[in-house]
Design a protein around this motif. Structure first.
Motif, mmCIF file in Angstrom:
data_model
loop_
_atom_site.group_PDB
_atom_site.id
_atom_site.type_symbol
_atom_site.label_atom_id
_atom_site.label_comp_id
_atom_site.label_asym_id
_atom_site.label_seq_id
_atom_site.Cartn_x
_atom_site.Cartn_y
_atom_site.Cartn_z
ATOM 1 N N VAL A 51 0.608 -1.475 0.093
ATOM 2 C CA VAL A 51 0.182 0.407 0.391
ATOM 3 C C VAL A 51 0.724 1.271 -0.272
ATOM 4 O O VAL A 51 1.694 2.036 1.037
ATOM 5 N N GLY A 52 0.529 1.901 -1.039
ATOM 6 C CA GLY A 52 1.291 3.209 -0.609
ATOM 7 C C GLY A 52 0.659 4.522 0.312
ATOM 8 O O GLY A 52 0.021 4.648 0.447
ATOM 9 N N LEU A 53 2.187 5.194 0.141
ATOM 10 C CA LEU A 53 1.892 6.104 2.070
ATOM 11 C C LEU A 53 1.991 7.334 1.133
ATOM 12 O O LEU A 53 3.142 7.893 0.419
ATOM 13 N N THR A 54 1.676 8.070 1.447
ATOM 14 C CA THR A 54 1.408 9.833 0.996
ATOM 15 C C THR A 54 0.849 10.490 1.801
ATOM 16 O O THR A 54 0.487 10.632 2.870
ATOM 17 N N GLY A 55 1.741 12.430 1.530
ATOM 18 C CA GLY A 55 0.604 13.174 2.083
ATOM 19 C C GLY A 55 0.756 13.085 4.260
ATOM 20 O O GLY A 55 1.944 12.941 4.438
ATOM 21 N N ARG A 56 0.256 13.598 4.933
ATOM 22 C CA ARG A 56 -0.017 13.923 6.597
ATOM 23 C C ARG A 56 0.600 12.806 7.311
ATOM 24 O O ARG A 56 0.912 13.406 8.158
ATOM 25 N N ASP A 57 0.347 11.843 6.844
ATOM 26 C CA ASP A 57 0.404 10.298 7.378
ATOM 27 C C ASP A 57 2.268 10.669 7.294
ATOM 28 O O ASP A 57 1.920 9.411 7.916
ATOM 29 N N LEU A 58 2.582 10.851 6.369
ATOM 30 C CA LEU A 58 4.437 10.183 5.923
ATOM 31 C C LEU A 58 5.380 11.495 6.139
ATOM 32 O O LEU A 58 4.723 12.262 5.463
ATOM 33 N N THR A 59 6.487 10.913 6.796
ATOM 34 C CA THR A 59 7.032 11.916 6.510
ATOM 35 C C THR A 59 8.595 11.135 6.536
ATOM 36 O O THR A 59 8.693 10.363 6.531
ATOM 37 N N LEU A 60 9.272 11.748 5.528
ATOM 38 C CA LEU A 60 10.792 11.478 4.868
ATOM 39 C C LEU A 60 12.186 11.774 5.108
ATOM 40 O O LEU A 60 11.586 13.540 5.594
ATOM 41 N N LYS A 61 12.432 11.672 5.869
ATOM 42 C CA LYS A 61 13.556 12.436 6.604
ATOM 43 C C LYS A 61 14.948 10.632 6.389
ATOM 44 O O LYS A 61 15.545 10.492 6.174
ATOM 45 N N TYR A 62 16.247 12.520 6.333
ATOM 46 C CA TYR A 62 17.267 11.579 6.233
ATOM 47 C C TYR A 62 18.334 11.614 6.653
ATOM 48 O O TYR A 62 18.329 13.225 7.572
ATOM 49 N N LEU A 112 17.579 6.964 4.181
ATOM 50 C CA LEU A 112 16.055 7.488 3.815
ATOM 51 C C LEU A 112 15.740 6.972 5.153
ATOM 52 O O LEU A 112 15.150 5.208 4.819
ATOM 53 N N LEU A 113 15.185 7.428 6.297
ATOM 54 C CA LEU A 113 14.182 6.605 7.218
ATOM 55 C C LEU A 113 13.077 7.601 6.682
ATOM 56 O O LEU A 113 12.252 8.315 6.938
ATOM 57 N N ALA A 114 12.158 6.781 6.975
ATOM 58 C CA ALA A 114 10.220 6.869 6.542
ATOM 59 C C ALA A 114 9.179 6.740 7.211
ATOM 60 O O ALA A 114 9.753 5.433 8.457
ATOM 61 N N LEU A 115 9.162 7.883 8.128
ATOM 62 C CA LEU A 115 7.892 7.317 9.139
ATOM 63 C C LEU A 115 6.747 7.838 9.270
ATOM 64 O O LEU A 115 6.211 8.272 8.683
ATOM 65 N N ALA A 116 5.776 7.572 10.074
ATOM 66 C CA ALA A 116 4.068 6.583 9.672
ATOM 67 C C ALA A 116 3.242 6.826 11.086
ATOM 68 O O ALA A 116 3.995 5.845 11.599
ATOM 69 N N LYS A 117 2.580 7.387 11.303
ATOM 70 C CA LYS A 117 1.635 7.258 12.067
ATOM 71 C C LYS A 117 1.296 5.941 12.255
ATOM 72 O O LYS A 117 0.300 5.539 11.780
ATOM 73 N N THR A 118 1.035 4.995 13.549
ATOM 74 C CA THR A 118 0.851 3.890 13.748
ATOM 75 C C THR A 118 -0.655 3.565 13.139
ATOM 76 O O THR A 118 -1.381 2.897 13.143
ATOM 77 N N ILE A 344 7.490 -0.041 5.468
ATOM 78 C CA ILE A 344 6.607 0.088 7.012
ATOM 79 C C ILE A 344 5.509 -0.486 7.428
ATOM 80 O O ILE A 344 4.290 -0.402 7.035
ATOM 81 N N LEU A 345 5.810 -1.115 8.299
ATOM 82 C CA LEU A 345 4.482 -2.354 9.491
ATOM 83 C C LEU A 345 4.165 -1.962 10.243
ATOM 84 O O LEU A 345 5.134 -0.891 11.322
ATOM 85 N N PRO A 346 2.705 -1.940 10.208
ATOM 86 C CA PRO A 346 2.402 -1.317 11.594
ATOM 87 C C PRO A 346 2.626 -2.439 12.841
ATOM 88 O O PRO A 346 2.908 -3.476 12.262
ATOM 89 N N GLU A 347 2.810 -2.191 14.111
ATOM 90 C CA GLU A 347 2.565 -3.164 14.871
ATOM 91 C C GLU A 347 2.303 -4.845 15.147
ATOM 92 O O GLU A 347 2.769 -5.717 14.759
ATOM 93 N N SER A 348 0.999 -4.881 14.392
ATOM 94 C CA SER A 348 0.550 -5.406 14.267
ATOM 95 C C SER A 348 1.349 -6.849 12.848
ATOM 96 O O SER A 348 1.046 -8.072 13.652
ATOM 97 N N VAL A 349 1.581 -6.412 12.042
ATOM 98 C CA VAL A 349 1.534 -7.033 10.725
ATOM 99 C C VAL A 349 3.377 -6.823 11.893
ATOM 100 O O VAL A 349 3.656 -8.081 11.291
#
Length: 554
Positions: A51-62, A112-118, A344-349
């Motif tokens: 599943v693709g992620l974008t917008g406010r739910d995703l942060t890309l950090k270097y 390249l670090l990708a973060l998303a709200k669980t 990126i995997l949520p904790e359940s996955v």
């Protein structure tokens, strides 16, 4: 590496589901469809999807880190993620990968670090589950855009290409040099800023604003002041205050890339535009003015194998064109090891995957141990049962073989009796039948210069059917023949040799095989032997020794 992959793009109002498989070094599409996200769902089970992620739910950090072992790097990244989650006061899910463009020998790697709200990921997981599917990983749309370019883009070793996806709520951007990812970024905004501006200017709802944008908006600088109607002019003026956000977001991405890589000389060779924004009239020419490089609408569908795709799916994919890039890149990611991977995997996955990768193997080892003990205990009994079963099978086969032997012996005896009857019938039939046919032919063709002395049946050697044995001796079969003896005298005044030759040709045409013996002198004598069991060979083969003649001569 999986042989089949499914990508799910949920970045707009319309969801896009694409399934494909690896075929050699190419990617073959198996299914594609679009469905409304507000009240629709896919027509087929989603299955295991990226599943693709974008917008406010995703942060890309270097992040720059020292070159350390993987286990130590994992701890460093976990510590940084925990710090960010504490500041955000929200649980975060993350994944990272080395940036391919890191300089070798510098002593540092760029991560390249990708973060998303669980919580946001869990909502998507539940939604995909309701579509009879499983979200096995979340990948940033910018990374999916890069992977689609690697598989279906115009790769040039030295060219720096700007990949730009303009979506409905965000921009996903990537800078690529040859096949190396230099920088990836997502920016909030997208076409929604145009729709909001149009809705405010015309005092209409969002749905009506989208239709106005699709029907009347043109961003082509060459058309400024040359609008086809006052409505088009009003629409164009209504977005003047916000449309520059696209240019600003793309120019700032280039500046961030130059700062990140330390290379201020990066020059864009080409901009590849895709996503819903590529459908806005004049968007490519509008961006070209500010980017200082040619802008081309990128449609990778022409580079993909659609031979296994249903016709209606292939037609929908070709119609989507630039808007299918994200779904295409997501579905390719699990199929090719050489593609860039951030999952990126949520904790359940993550717990489920950990169970499948670790715990399940411990359970399998215990089960295998118990099975081994049971195997050794039952082995002797199984061998005994096997030998008993084999003995029964061999006994049955012996009975079948004995029965077949008896039936074969009976058939041989019956065949011998039938052949004896045929030989007896032949001995009775040939003399009468042959004599009658010979007399009929003689009556029709015997000239005045020749006459008969005797005609009789004889059981004699047919040396024209002789065959050679392995010892070198010849085998000459015997059969029933019709023998005719005659004399000749020149009565008509013609030479007897000529008269006889014509008579012989006429007889040859009616008798299957005719052998003659001629004695010249006075009196002129001739003997004919007629073989009515002889089978004339086909054209181009020899008549002597054929199978039919040999059988007839036995």
């Amino acid at each position: 590496m999986a042989s089949k992959g499914t990508g799910l793009d949920l970045s707009g109002r319309v969801g896009r589901l694409l399934t494909g498989r690896k075929k050699g070094m190419a990617f073959q599409v198996l299914h594609y469809e679009e469905f409304p996200l507000d009240q629709g769902q896919p027509s087929v089970p989603v299955g295991k999807a990226y599943v693709g992620l974008t917008g406010r739910d995703l942060t890309l950090k270097y992040t720059k880190v020292p070159q350390v072992p993987d286990w130590q790097l994992h701890r460093l990244i976990d510590f940084e993620v925990q710090e960010i989650a504490t500041q955000a006061k929200n649980p975060l899910s993350s994944d990272y990968n080395l940036l391919p463009g890191s300089e070798p020998g510098s002593g540092e790697d760029t991560i390249l670090l990708a973060l998303a709200k669980t919580d946001s990921l869990n909502e998507v997981v539940d939604r995909v589950r309701s579509w009879r599917g499983e979200a096995i990983a979340f990948t940033p749309n910018a990374v999916a855009l890069y992977n689609a370019f690697l598989m279906a883009g115009p790769v040039d070793e030295d060219a720096v290409r700007f990949l730009a996806w303009i979506g409905e709520t965000s921009l996903d951007l990537a800078l690529v040099q040859g096949t190396t990812l230099l920088f990836a970024r997502n920016v909030s905004g997208g076409l929604k800023v145009l729709d909001d501006a149009i809705g405010s200017a015309f005092n209409v709802r969002e749905e009506r604003a989208r239709r106005i944008r699709a029907e009347l908006l043109s961003l082509d600088p060459a058309q400024m002041g040359k609008f086809g109607s006052s409505q088009e002019e009003k629409v164009a003026h209504s977005v003047q205050g916000v449309v520059g956000q696209f240019q600003a977001g793309m120019r700032s991405t280039v500046a961030f890339c130059q700062s990140q890589t330390g290379n201020r000389e990066i020059k864009i060779s080409e901009v590849l535009l895709c996503g819903p924004g590529a459908k806005v009239r004049g968007m490519d020419r509008f961006l070209e003015r500010s980017m200082g490089a040619p802008v081309r609408i990128w449609n990778p569908v022409s580079e993909i194998d659609l031979s296994a795709c249903p016709p209606e799916d292939a037609q929908a994919l070709e119609a989507a064109g630039p808007m299918s890039v994200i779904a295409l890149g997501l579905s390719m990611t699990p199929c090719f090891d050489e593609l860039y991977s951030i999952e990126i995997l949520p904790e359940s996955v993550r717990r489920k995957r950990r169970f499948m990768e670790r715990t399940v193997w411990n359970i399998a080892a215990a089960v295998l141990l118990l099975a081994s003990l049971g195997f050794f205990f039952l082995r002797a009994k199984e061998r005994s049962l096997t030998y008993q079963s084999l003995a029964r099978k061999l006994g049955g086969r012996a009975k079948v073989a004995l029965s077949l032997h008896q039936k074969t012996s009976e058939l041989i005896q019956n065949n011998n009796k039938a052949r004896e009857k045929l030989e007896a019938m032949e001995a009775l039939l040939v003399p009468l039948h042959g004599a009658v046919r010979d007399l009929r032919s003689l009556r029709a063709h015997l000239p005045l210069d020749l006459w008969l002395r005797t005609i009789r049946s004889e059981y004699a050697a047919a040396d024209w059917l002789a065959t050679s044995k392995g010892t070198g001796r010849r085998r000459v079969p015997k059969r029933n023949l019709i023998r005719t003896d005659g004399r000749g005298k020149p009565i008509s005044g013609r030479p007897l040799e000529t008269v006889y030759a014509e008579f012989k040709r006429a007889m040859d045409a009616e008798v299957p095989f005719l052998r003659d013996t001629v004695t010249q002198g006075k009196p002129f004598r001739f003997t004919l032997q007629s073989d009515y069991l002889f089978v004339k060979p086909a054209a181009g083969s020899s008549g002597e020794g054929t199978d039919e003649n040999q059988r007839a001569g036995k």
